[in-house]
Design an enzyme around this catalytic site. Sequence first.
Site, PDB file in Angstrom:
ATOM      1  N   LYS A  41       0.867  -1.180   0.000  1.00 43.09           N
ATOM      2  CA  LYS A  41       0.000   0.000   0.000  1.00 43.09           C
ATOM      3  C   LYS A  41       0.898   1.222   0.000  1.00 43.09           C
ATOM      4  O   LYS A  41       1.774   1.348   0.862  1.00 43.09           O
ATOM      5  CB  LYS A  41      -0.889  -0.001   1.248  1.00 43.09           C
ATOM      6  CG  LYS A  41      -1.647   1.295   1.491  1.00 43.09           C
ATOM      7  CD  LYS A  41      -2.872   1.427   0.608  1.00 43.09           C
ATOM      8  CE  LYS A  41      -3.626   2.737   0.891  1.00 43.09           C
ATOM      9  NZ  LYS A  41      -4.783   2.910   0.003  1.00 43.09           N
ATOM     10  N   GLU A  92       0.037  -8.402   4.317  1.00 42.82           N
ATOM     11  CA  GLU A  92      -0.366  -9.726   3.851  1.00 42.82           C
ATOM     12  C   GLU A  92      -1.383  -9.560   2.709  1.00 42.82           C
ATOM     13  O   GLU A  92      -2.156  -8.592   2.703  1.00 42.82           O
ATOM     14  CB  GLU A  92      -0.991 -10.523   5.003  1.00 42.82           C
ATOM     15  CG  GLU A  92      -2.068  -9.770   5.758  1.00 42.82           C
ATOM     16  CD  GLU A  92      -2.419 -10.419   7.092  1.00 42.82           C
ATOM     17  OE1 GLU A  92      -2.476 -11.661   7.145  1.00 42.82           O
ATOM     18  OE2 GLU A  92      -2.630  -9.682   8.064  1.00 42.82           O
ATOM     19  N   GLU A  95      -6.666 -11.878  -0.813  1.00 41.20           N
ATOM     20  CA  GLU A  95      -7.069 -12.140  -2.203  1.00 41.20           C
ATOM     21  C   GLU A  95      -8.580 -12.026  -2.427  1.00 41.20           C
ATOM     22  O   GLU A  95      -9.025 -12.026  -3.560  1.00 41.20           O
ATOM     23  CB  GLU A  95      -6.539 -13.511  -2.624  1.00 41.20           C
ATOM     24  CG  GLU A  95      -5.030 -13.524  -2.422  1.00 41.20           C
ATOM     25  CD  GLU A  95      -4.304 -14.659  -3.120  1.00 41.20           C
ATOM     26  OE1 GLU A  95      -3.870 -15.561  -2.392  1.00 41.20           O
ATOM     27  OE2 GLU A  95      -4.177 -14.613  -4.356  1.00 41.20           O
ATOM     28  N   ASP A 137     -13.310   4.851  11.216  1.00 37.23           N
ATOM     29  CA  ASP A 137     -13.596   4.899   9.771  1.00 37.23           C
ATOM     30  C   ASP A 137     -13.975   3.512   9.269  1.00 37.23           C
ATOM     31  O   ASP A 137     -13.512   3.063   8.216  1.00 37.23           O
ATOM     32  CB  ASP A 137     -12.373   5.439   9.006  1.00 37.23           C
ATOM     33  CG  ASP A 137     -12.729   5.804   7.560  1.00 37.23           C
ATOM     34  OD1 ASP A 137     -11.804   5.861   6.712  1.00 37.23           O
ATOM     35  OD2 ASP A 137     -13.932   5.990   7.285  1.00 37.23           O
ATOM     36  N   LYS A 139     -15.889   0.892   7.412  1.00 34.38           N
ATOM     37  CA  LYS A 139     -16.791   0.858   6.244  1.00 34.38           C
ATOM     38  C   LYS A 139     -16.376  -0.323   5.372  1.00 34.38           C
ATOM     39  O   LYS A 139     -15.245  -0.831   5.523  1.00 34.38           O
ATOM     40  CB  LYS A 139     -16.701   2.172   5.460  1.00 34.38           C
ATOM     41  CG  LYS A 139     -15.305   2.562   5.039  1.00 34.38           C
ATOM     42  CD  LYS A 139     -15.281   3.964   4.437  1.00 34.38           C
ATOM     43  CE  LYS A 139     -13.863   4.380   4.091  1.00 34.38           C
ATOM     44  NZ  LYS A 139     -13.783   5.750   3.569  1.00 34.38           N
ATOM     45  N   ASN A 142     -12.926  -0.726   4.015  1.00 37.29           N
ATOM     46  CA  ASN A 142     -11.817  -0.983   4.938  1.00 37.29           C
ATOM     47  C   ASN A 142     -11.912  -2.355   5.589  1.00 37.29           C
ATOM     48  O   ASN A 142     -11.255  -2.605   6.602  1.00 37.29           O
ATOM     49  CB  ASN A 142     -11.782   0.109   6.025  1.00 37.29           C
ATOM     50  CG  ASN A 142     -11.346   1.444   5.458  1.00 37.29           C
ATOM     51  OD1 ASN A 142     -10.700   1.491   4.413  1.00 37.29           O
ATOM     52  ND2 ASN A 142     -11.726   2.521   6.115  1.00 37.29           N
ATOM     53  N   ASP A 158      -6.779   0.265   7.298  1.00 32.77           N
ATOM     54  CA  ASP A 158      -6.843   1.726   7.192  1.00 32.77           C
ATOM     55  C   ASP A 158      -7.108   2.403   8.533  1.00 32.77           C
ATOM     56  O   ASP A 158      -8.247   2.672   8.899  1.00 32.77           O
ATOM     57  CB  ASP A 158      -7.910   2.153   6.167  1.00 32.77           C
ATOM     58  CG  ASP A 158      -7.737   3.625   5.830  1.00 32.77           C
ATOM     59  OD1 ASP A 158      -8.185   4.038   4.759  1.00 32.77           O
ATOM     60  OD2 ASP A 158      -7.149   4.360   6.659  1.00 32.77           O
ATOM     61  N   THR A 177      -9.172  12.427  45.800  1.00 30.67           N
ATOM     62  CA  THR A 177     -10.240  12.705  46.779  1.00 30.67           C
ATOM     63  C   THR A 177     -10.993  13.945  46.312  1.00 30.67           C
ATOM     64  O   THR A 177     -10.378  14.963  46.033  1.00 30.67           O
ATOM     65  CB  THR A 177      -9.598  12.980  48.163  1.00 30.67           C
ATOM     66  OG1 THR A 177      -8.621  11.980  48.372  1.00 30.67           O
ATOM     67  CG2 THR A 177     -10.658  12.946  49.246  1.00 30.67           C
TER      68      THR A 177
HETATM   69  C1  LIG Z   1      -3.092   0.847   5.831  1.00 34.73           C
HETATM   70  C2  LIG Z   1      -4.077   1.176   4.773  1.00 34.73           C
HETATM   71  N1  LIG Z   1      -4.547   2.399   4.589  1.00 34.73           N
HETATM   72  N2  LIG Z   1      -4.107   3.438   5.308  1.00 34.73           N
HETATM   73  C3  LIG Z   1      -4.392   4.708   4.866  1.00 34.73           C
HETATM   74  N3  LIG Z   1      -5.201   4.847   3.842  1.00 34.73           N
HETATM   75  N4  LIG Z   1      -3.847   5.724   5.514  1.00 34.73           N
HETATM   76  C4  LIG Z   1      -4.548   0.147   3.836  1.00 34.73           C
HETATM   77  C5  LIG Z   1      -5.663   0.399   3.046  1.00 34.73           C
HETATM   78  C6  LIG Z   1      -6.100  -0.548   2.138  1.00 34.73           C
HETATM   79  C7  LIG Z   1      -5.426  -1.752   2.006  1.00 34.73           C
HETATM   80  N5  LIG Z   1      -5.895  -2.630   1.040  1.00 34.73           N
HETATM   81  C8  LIG Z   1      -5.357  -3.836   0.738  1.00 34.73           C
HETATM   82  O1  LIG Z   1      -4.430  -4.356   1.345  1.00 34.73           O
HETATM   83  C9  LIG Z   1      -5.964  -4.540  -0.397  1.00 34.73           C
HETATM   84  C10 LIG Z   1      -6.998  -4.079  -1.199  1.00 34.73           C
HETATM   85  C11 LIG Z   1      -7.194  -5.094  -2.158  1.00 34.73           C
HETATM   86  C12 LIG Z   1      -8.089  -5.224  -3.226  1.00 34.73           C
HETATM   87  C13 LIG Z   1      -8.026  -6.383  -4.007  1.00 34.73           C
HETATM   88  C14 LIG Z   1      -7.095  -7.416  -3.736  1.00 34.73           C
HETATM   89  C15 LIG Z   1      -6.216  -7.254  -2.667  1.00 34.73           C
HETATM   90  N6  LIG Z   1      -5.242  -8.256  -2.351  1.00 34.73           N
HETATM   91  O2  LIG Z   1      -4.458  -8.127  -1.389  1.00 34.73           O
HETATM   92  O3  LIG Z   1      -5.218  -9.306  -3.096  1.00 34.73           O
HETATM   93  C16 LIG Z   1      -6.274  -6.109  -1.872  1.00 34.73           C
HETATM   94  N7  LIG Z   1      -5.533  -5.750  -0.773  1.00 34.73           N
HETATM   95  C17 LIG Z   1      -4.328  -2.022   2.829  1.00 34.73           C
HETATM   96  C18 LIG Z   1      -3.894  -1.068   3.737  1.00 34.73           C
END
Ligand SMILES: C/C(=N\NC(=N)N)c1ccc(NC(=O)c2cc3cccc([N+](=O)[O-])c3[nH]2)cc1
Length: 322
Positions: A41, A92, A95, A137, A139, A142, A158, A177
């Site tokens: 990310k 990690e 998928e 947050d 949703k 996330n 997130d 007290t």
């Molecule tokens: C830490 C973070 N966001 N922090 C931030 N926006 N300040 C954060 C936000 C989103 C993710 N998303 C993923 O790891 C993530 C999205 C996604 C979509 C299809 C397929 C995969 N995947 O891992 O196969 C995905 N991983 C991972 C971390």
Amino acid sequence: QSNLPKEFSEKYLITKKIGAGVCGEVKLAFERATCKKVAVKTINKKDFPASLGTATQNAEREIQILQKIDHPCLIKTEDFFQTDDSYYIVLELMEGGELFDRVKSKNQIEESIAKLYFYQMLKAVEYLHNNGIIHRDLKPENVLLSSQDDVCVIKITDFNQSKILEESALMRTLCGTPTYLAPEVFTDAVTVGYSRAVDAWSLGVVLFVCLAGYPPFHPNAQTGLSVRDQITQGIYTFIPSKWDGISDDAKDVVKRLLVVDPNARLTIEEALHHPWLMDEAMKETAECIMYPKDSGDATAADATADSVDATVASTTKRSREN
Ligand SMILES: C/C(=N\NC(=N)N)c1ccc(NC(=O)c2cc3cccc([N+](=O)[O-])c3[nH]2)cc1
């Protein structure tokens, strides 16, 4: 990706984009040494145009949270790099992608699956609250799914809006007290310390969307009210065609979470003890996928350990609340 830190590109081979978030994107990468697939990310610091100071503090706090948390239903970071304009977080691979896309493709999620996901979200948020962290947050975007299967582990991600609860001056005052303490300090104290209730509300909205396939508060509602007024008045509709096949217990959990008064709203712990979640088969499945490696007894030990942690931590939780 020419501006990748050198040590980063030496360790990982970045390939294609797999998800695009509002701030930054997610790419598939391979750890060169092990050929293990990971997600990366990228969080662009310049995405916080305003005062960079708070943005950097914000991101630093998020990185601190990401590295501290350890729960099967919270995203795990494996590595972390930064340049002067971006953060690169190695995570990690999930998928199954975002719950948001799963709900969109399925329209409505089958009740027993929604319950399995919701139980995992409650356990994850219970862990956060017991560790003095409020997500703020929650949703479907996330909530990530570990595989394409319905029965899978979910992980919350997130922590950009997250807050860490510190010991407050009010708490220290209430420990002393109260000889000279004015009465309103006690009465005000009753309502303070419910900031965590925002996560319970959000989970109520997420559960509503999973079960019904549409959000409880939305722009073109029949009420003619703005989304803001629908929320502040707690006005939403169970559209019969969408909710008829859904159990009364499921509806009741939603009703008790979408309560405007945070003091009257179900807490995470109370939600975990709601009849709808008193489903041993679901919990067995959840424990199995959350703690996959152990044999039966070890899993039970894990679950006991978890509940001990939760009990111990929860007895101290209010003392940390600001
Ligand atoms: C830490 C973070 N966001 N922090 C931030 N926006 N300040 C954060 C936000 C989103 C993710 N998303 C993923 O790891 C993530 C999205 C996604 C979509 C299809 C397929 C995969 N995947 O891992 O196969 C995905 N991983 C991972 C971390």
